[in-house]
Scaffold this motif. Structure first.
Motif, PDB file in Angstrom:
ATOM      1  N   PRO A 111       0.819  -1.221   0.000  1.00  0.00           N
ATOM      2  CA  PRO A 111       0.000   0.000   0.000  1.00  0.00           C
ATOM      3  C   PRO A 111       0.848   1.263   0.000  1.00  0.00           C
ATOM      4  CG  PRO A 111      -0.843  -1.595   1.592  1.00  0.00           C
ATOM      5  CD  PRO A 111       0.467  -2.127   1.108  1.00  0.00           C
ATOM      6  N   ALA A 112       0.374   2.300  -0.671  1.00  0.00           N
ATOM      7  CA  ALA A 112       1.141   3.538  -0.802  1.00  0.00           C
ATOM      8  C   ALA A 112       1.389   4.200   0.547  1.00  0.00           C
ATOM      9  CB  ALA A 112       0.416   4.500  -1.740  1.00  0.00           C
ATOM     10  N   TYR A 113       0.448   4.044   1.485  1.00  0.00           N
ATOM     11  CA  TYR A 113       0.634   4.717   2.772  1.00  0.00           C
ATOM     12  C   TYR A 113       1.759   4.105   3.591  1.00  0.00           C
ATOM     13  CZ  TYR A 113      -2.005   0.872   4.941  1.00  0.00           C
ATOM     14  OH  TYR A 113      -2.423  -0.354   5.384  1.00  0.00           O
ATOM     15  N   LEU A 114       2.226   2.908   3.198  1.00  0.00           N
ATOM     16  CA  LEU A 114       3.367   2.300   3.865  1.00  0.00           C
ATOM     17  C   LEU A 114       4.680   2.532   3.120  1.00  0.00           C
ATOM     18  CD1 LEU A 114       1.864  -1.159   4.924  1.00  0.00           C
ATOM     19  CD2 LEU A 114       2.215   0.872   6.344  1.00  0.00           C
ATOM     20  N   CYS A 115       4.622   3.312   2.031  1.00  0.00           N
ATOM     21  CA  CYS A 115       5.799   3.535   1.191  1.00  0.00           C
ATOM     22  C   CYS A 115       6.505   4.833   1.552  1.00  0.00           C
ATOM     23  CB  CYS A 115       5.398   3.590  -0.292  1.00  0.00           C
ATOM     24  SG  CYS A 115       4.779   2.028  -0.945  1.00  0.00           S
ATOM     25  N   GLU A 116       7.747   4.938   1.097  1.00  0.00           N
ATOM     26  CA  GLU A 116       8.497   6.183   1.174  1.00  0.00           C
ATOM     27  C   GLU A 116       8.204   7.007  -0.073  1.00  0.00           C
ATOM     28  OE1 GLU A 116      12.294   4.072   3.481  1.00  0.00           O
ATOM     29  OE2 GLU A 116      12.507   4.835   1.438  1.00  0.00           O
ATOM     30  N   ILE A 117       8.404   8.321   0.023  1.00  0.00           N
ATOM     31  CA  ILE A 117       8.202   9.193  -1.127  1.00  0.00           C
ATOM     32  C   ILE A 117       9.533   9.319  -1.864  1.00  0.00           C
ATOM     33  CG2 ILE A 117       7.464  11.451  -1.933  1.00  0.00           C
ATOM     34  CD1 ILE A 117       5.265   9.716  -0.711  1.00  0.00           C
ATOM     35  N   ASP A 118       9.560   8.821  -3.095  1.00  0.00           N
ATOM     36  CA  ASP A 118      10.788   8.780  -3.890  1.00  0.00           C
ATOM     37  C   ASP A 118      10.793   9.893  -4.929  1.00  0.00           C
ATOM     38  OD1 ASP A 118      11.765   7.292  -6.787  1.00  0.00           O
ATOM     39  OD2 ASP A 118      13.192   7.406  -5.134  1.00  0.00           O
ATOM     40  N   HIS A 119      12.004  10.409  -5.206  1.00  0.00           N
ATOM     41  CA  HIS A 119      12.170  11.360  -6.307  1.00  0.00           C
ATOM     42  C   HIS A 119      12.327  10.563  -7.602  1.00  0.00           C
ATOM     43  CE1 HIS A 119      13.004  13.954  -2.921  1.00  0.00           C
ATOM     44  NE2 HIS A 119      13.018  15.006  -3.717  1.00  0.00           N
ATOM     45  N   ILE A 120      11.384  10.710  -8.531  1.00  0.00           N
ATOM     46  CA  ILE A 120      11.444   9.977  -9.794  1.00  0.00           C
ATOM     47  C   ILE A 120      12.739  10.308 -10.523  1.00  0.00           C
ATOM     48  CG2 ILE A 120      10.294   9.568 -11.996  1.00  0.00           C
ATOM     49  CD1 ILE A 120       7.676  10.438 -10.624  1.00  0.00           C
ATOM     50  N   GLN A 121      12.981  11.572 -10.742  1.00  0.00           N
ATOM     51  CA  GLN A 121      14.290  12.019 -11.206  1.00  0.00           C
ATOM     52  C   GLN A 121      15.111  12.283  -9.953  1.00  0.00           C
ATOM     53  OE1 GLN A 121      14.349  15.257 -14.048  1.00  0.00           O
ATOM     54  NE2 GLN A 121      16.308  15.990 -13.293  1.00  0.00           N
ATOM     55  N   PRO A 122      16.193  11.520  -9.705  1.00  0.00           N
ATOM     56  CA  PRO A 122      16.864  11.545  -8.405  1.00  0.00           C
ATOM     57  C   PRO A 122      17.176  12.954  -7.926  1.00  0.00           C
ATOM     58  CG  PRO A 122      17.775   9.804  -9.757  1.00  0.00           C
ATOM     59  CD  PRO A 122      16.833  10.576 -10.635  1.00  0.00           C
ATOM     60  N   TRP A 123      16.962  13.140  -6.652  1.00  0.00           N
ATOM     61  CA  TRP A 123      17.218  14.432  -6.021  1.00  0.00           C
ATOM     62  C   TRP A 123      18.670  14.851  -6.193  1.00  0.00           C
ATOM     63  CZ3 TRP A 123      19.669  14.922  -0.912  1.00  0.00           C
ATOM     64  CH2 TRP A 123      19.692  16.240  -0.450  1.00  0.00           C
ATOM     65  N   HIS A 124      19.579  13.872  -6.153  1.00  0.00           N
ATOM     66  CA  HIS A 124      20.991  14.157  -6.433  1.00  0.00           C
ATOM     67  C   HIS A 124      21.283  13.754  -7.865  1.00  0.00           C
ATOM     68  CE1 HIS A 124      25.334  14.056  -6.410  1.00  0.00           C
ATOM     69  NE2 HIS A 124      25.300  12.770  -6.772  1.00  0.00           N
ATOM     70  N   PRO A 125      21.755  14.648  -8.746  1.00  0.00           N
ATOM     71  CA  PRO A 125      22.208  15.981  -8.385  1.00  0.00           C
ATOM     72  C   PRO A 125      21.227  17.102  -8.724  1.00  0.00           C
ATOM     73  CG  PRO A 125      23.129  15.358 -10.477  1.00  0.00           C
ATOM     74  CD  PRO A 125      22.244  14.228 -10.049  1.00  0.00           C
ATOM     75  N   THR A 126      20.203  16.842  -9.578  1.00  0.00           N
ATOM     76  CA  THR A 126      19.389  17.958 -10.075  1.00  0.00           C
ATOM     77  C   THR A 126      17.895  17.780  -9.877  1.00  0.00           C
ATOM     78  OG1 THR A 126      19.351  16.941 -12.274  1.00  0.00           O
ATOM     79  CG2 THR A 126      21.101  18.547 -11.850  1.00  0.00           C
ATOM     80  N   GLY A 127      17.443  16.654  -9.342  1.00  0.00           N
ATOM     81  CA  GLY A 127      16.010  16.437  -9.192  1.00  0.00           C
ATOM     82  C   GLY A 127      15.384  17.389  -8.196  1.00  0.00           C
ATOM     83  N   ARG A 128      14.182  17.851  -8.502  1.00  0.00           N
ATOM     84  CA  ARG A 128      13.509  18.803  -7.626  1.00  0.00           C
ATOM     85  C   ARG A 128      12.414  18.096  -6.831  1.00  0.00           C
ATOM     86  NH1 ARG A 128      14.590  23.911  -8.203  1.00  0.00           N
ATOM     87  NH2 ARG A 128      12.616  24.481  -7.229  1.00  0.00           N
ATOM     88  N   THR A 129      12.083  18.702  -5.695  1.00  0.00           N
ATOM     89  CA  THR A 129      11.026  18.142  -4.855  1.00  0.00           C
ATOM     90  C   THR A 129       9.707  18.779  -5.249  1.00  0.00           C
ATOM     91  OG1 THR A 129      12.682  17.984  -3.111  1.00  0.00           O
ATOM     92  CG2 THR A 129      10.421  17.564  -2.480  1.00  0.00           C
ATOM     93  N   ASP A 130       9.318  18.562  -6.505  1.00  0.00           N
ATOM     94  CA  ASP A 130       8.027  19.013  -7.019  1.00  0.00           C
ATOM     95  C   ASP A 130       7.069  17.836  -7.018  1.00  0.00           C
ATOM     96  OD1 ASP A 130       9.721  20.996  -9.519  1.00  0.00           O
ATOM     97  OD2 ASP A 130       9.108  21.526  -7.466  1.00  0.00           O
ATOM     98  N   LEU A 131       5.794  18.123  -6.935  1.00  0.00           N
ATOM     99  CA  LEU A 131       4.800  17.067  -6.873  1.00  0.00           C
ATOM    100  C   LEU A 131       4.886  16.143  -8.092  1.00  0.00           C
ATOM    101  CD1 LEU A 131       2.439  15.942  -5.241  1.00  0.00           C
ATOM    102  CD2 LEU A 131       0.922  17.461  -6.526  1.00  0.00           C
ATOM    103  N   ALA A 132       5.185  16.709  -9.268  1.00  0.00           N
ATOM    104  CA  ALA A 132       5.256  15.896 -10.482  1.00  0.00           C
ATOM    105  C   ALA A 132       6.466  14.969 -10.496  1.00  0.00           C
ATOM    106  CB  ALA A 132       5.292  16.801 -11.712  1.00  0.00           C
ATOM    107  N   ASN A 133       7.426  15.208  -9.595  1.00  0.00           N
ATOM    108  CA  ASN A 133       8.647  14.394  -9.557  1.00  0.00           C
ATOM    109  C   ASN A 133       8.655  13.452  -8.366  1.00  0.00           C
ATOM    110  OD1 ASN A 133      11.194  13.676 -10.679  1.00  0.00           O
ATOM    111  ND2 ASN A 133      12.210  14.819  -9.052  1.00  0.00           N
ATOM    112  N   LEU A 134       7.506  13.221  -7.750  1.00  0.00           N
ATOM    113  CA  LEU A 134       7.442  12.371  -6.569  1.00  0.00           C
ATOM    114  C   LEU A 134       6.505  11.197  -6.821  1.00  0.00           C
ATOM    115  CD1 LEU A 134       7.106  15.117  -3.785  1.00  0.00           C
ATOM    116  CD2 LEU A 134       9.193  13.976  -4.567  1.00  0.00           C
ATOM    117  N   ALA A 135       6.881  10.055  -6.249  1.00  0.00           N
ATOM    118  CA  ALA A 135       6.047   8.853  -6.356  1.00  0.00           C
ATOM    119  C   ALA A 135       6.358   7.947  -5.175  1.00  0.00           C
ATOM    120  CB  ALA A 135       6.305   8.113  -7.672  1.00  0.00           C
ATOM    121  N   PRO A 136       5.396   7.119  -4.749  1.00  0.00           N
ATOM    122  CA  PRO A 136       5.654   6.229  -3.606  1.00  0.00           C
ATOM    123  C   PRO A 136       6.437   4.983  -4.031  1.00  0.00           C
ATOM    124  CG  PRO A 136       3.414   5.928  -4.383  1.00  0.00           C
ATOM    125  CD  PRO A 136       3.995   7.018  -5.218  1.00  0.00           C
TER     126      PRO A 136
END
Length: 453
Positions: A326-351
């Motif tokens: 279930p998604a509520y048991l997941c971590e929030i991942d950066h689809i495009q990795p936060w390192h080095p250039t991924g942003r913490t925008d809603l469109a770049n996040l997924a469980p």
């Protein structure tokens, strides 16, 4: 000649251990005889190791239809697989450790210490093993040292000669971890397993604060208190899990690969530290040259609570294809990795569940991002690239999977504003191909570190 000597040795051993042989009545004599018998056993282990090397080289297990020499040894001697593995490791390393072999044969080195030294040098090449052998043997000969001390010394040597292999070793530890819950005959449950250092510390810090004694009248032992703490946690009680990881700014931004450190001093790879920072509270800590604490910065959350709620409204399960956690048991991942250039925008996040998030951070070039066109994505993992190579014909070996783009043959759906790249050719959905989110290559030195509000 050797066979006759062995038969005579066995005859004497049977006579000494016969049912009518005298057993000392005082503790001091009994303990002295225990030490003497242990030395006899060590000499026997030395003889077994030499002969096991011959059997291993000759593939003797095939004579008995066994899959490996270790499986044959465990069955033939009635020992555990772990014990057979210890013996086999020692046998295979004897040829590289002449001093160890001599000391073991003459009875001046216990089998446990010899096995620890052999296990410590196994990952080293011949030159490194030659340099490490005298160091480990000197430590093993110290009366104050234990087998665990020898094992830790071997780990320090490995970290010194191969600091770049930390991530691979951490990944190997993660692959070995397991947890099982078995029902006993009386209805209880037995929990057994093996956890990697990171998960071990998380589990301890999750339970230990609730496993303290409730005063002098509390007669529970530590095991009982830990079980009670688990019951509290599972029922929703207690505080949230807190674990501290010390990491430099250079490691966090990718300018350095120096390891981070857990609370107990355990070093963890830089890539793991950056992955853990994706969904952690970051606090700036300023220390002087002696390590004294000078200042603590304010905390900031990379993925806000509102963003998490929005993600949970879009996803019902982990975003990896085939994972139903279930998604509520997941971590929030950066689809495009936060390192080095991924942003913490809603469109770049997924469980992503914790195991998948860890795997993705270590193998970003073996993940396909499939945009479903409705604001969500599916992540397809390729865990066995050697067995099923999936490199595109025009992609160079070693090049990240998502760096190369192709012109889709079908009419693409309207692209999402934050992910304008073309669709992945392997998208298996019947709808028109949608844009895929690329995985960036490493940022050049001095790249800026994205922050969140």
């Amino acid at each position: 000649m050797a066979a006759a000597a062995i038969r005579e040795l066995l005859r004497r051993a049977e006579a000494l251990t016969a049912a009518d042989s005298p057993v000392p009545s005082d503790a001091e004599t009994a303990m002295a005889e225990i030490v003497a018998w242990s030395r006899v056993i060590d000499r026997a282990e030395a003889a077994i190791a030499v002969r096991l090397g011959v059997a291993d080289a000759g593939k003797g297990h095939q004579l008995f239809g066994r899959r490996s020499i270790g499986a044959w040894l465990a069955a033939a001697t009635g020992s555990r697989i772990a014990r057979a593995g210890e013996r086999l490791t020692l046998a295979r390393q004897l040829s590289r450790l002449p001093d160890l072999a001599a000391r073991l044969a003459e009875g001046s080195l216990p089998f446990g210490s010899a096995a620890a030294v052999a296990s410590a040098v196994r990952p080293l090449d011949d030159d490194e093993a030659r340099l490490a052998e005298p160091i480990l043997l000197d430590l093993a000969a110290d009366p104050a040292a234990t087998v665990e001390d020898v094992t830790r010394a071997g780990q320090v040597i490995l970290e010194t000669v191969d600091p770049g292999g930390r991530l691979a070793r951490a990944a190997a530890q993660t692959e070995r971890q397991h947890l099982s819950i078995a029902a006993t005959l009386d209805g209880m449950g037995r929990v057994t397993g093996l956890l990697d250092p990171e998960l071990t510390l998380q589990f301890q810090t999750w339970l230990e604060p609730l496993a303290v004694k409730n005063g002098a009248e509390d007669g529970r032992d530590h095991g009982r208190r830990m079980a009670d703490a688990l019951a509290v946690r599972l029922s929703g009680g207690g505080r949230r899990t807190v674990m501290h990881v010390s990491v430099t700014e250079q490691t966090l931004t990718g300018q350095s690969e120096d390891p981070a450190h857990l609370q107990d001093g355990t070093a963890i790879p830089a890539a793991d530290a950056r992955r853990m920072a994706y969904t952690a509270d970051l606090r700036r800590v300023l220390r002087d040259t002696d390590g004294a604490l000078l200042d603590l910065g304010r905390t900031r959350r990379l993925a806000s609570a509102d963003q998490r709620e929005a993600i949970l409204a879009q996803y019902t399960t982990c975003a990896r294809e085939g994972c139903h956690i279930p998604a509520y048991l997941c971590e929030i991942d950066h689809i495009q990795p936060w390192h080095p250039t991924g942003r913490t925008d809603l469109a770049n996040l997924a469980p992503l569940c914790a195991p998948d998030n860890k795997w993705k951070s270590r193998h970003p070039d073996r993940v396909d991002i499939i945009d479903l066109g409705n604001g969500t994505v599916v992540m397809r993992f390729h865990r066995h690239p050697k067995l099923h190579p999936r490199r595109r014909p025009w992609q160079q070996p070693g090049q990240p999977r998502q760096q190369t783009t192709a012109t889709p043959t079908t009419t693409p759906a309207p692209p999402r504003a934050s992910h304008p790249t073309p669709a992945s050719p392997r998208a298996s959905h019947p709808t028109p191909a949608s844009p895929a989110i690329p995985h960036p290559t490493a940022a050049p030195p001095g790249a800026s570190h994205p922050t969140a509000a």
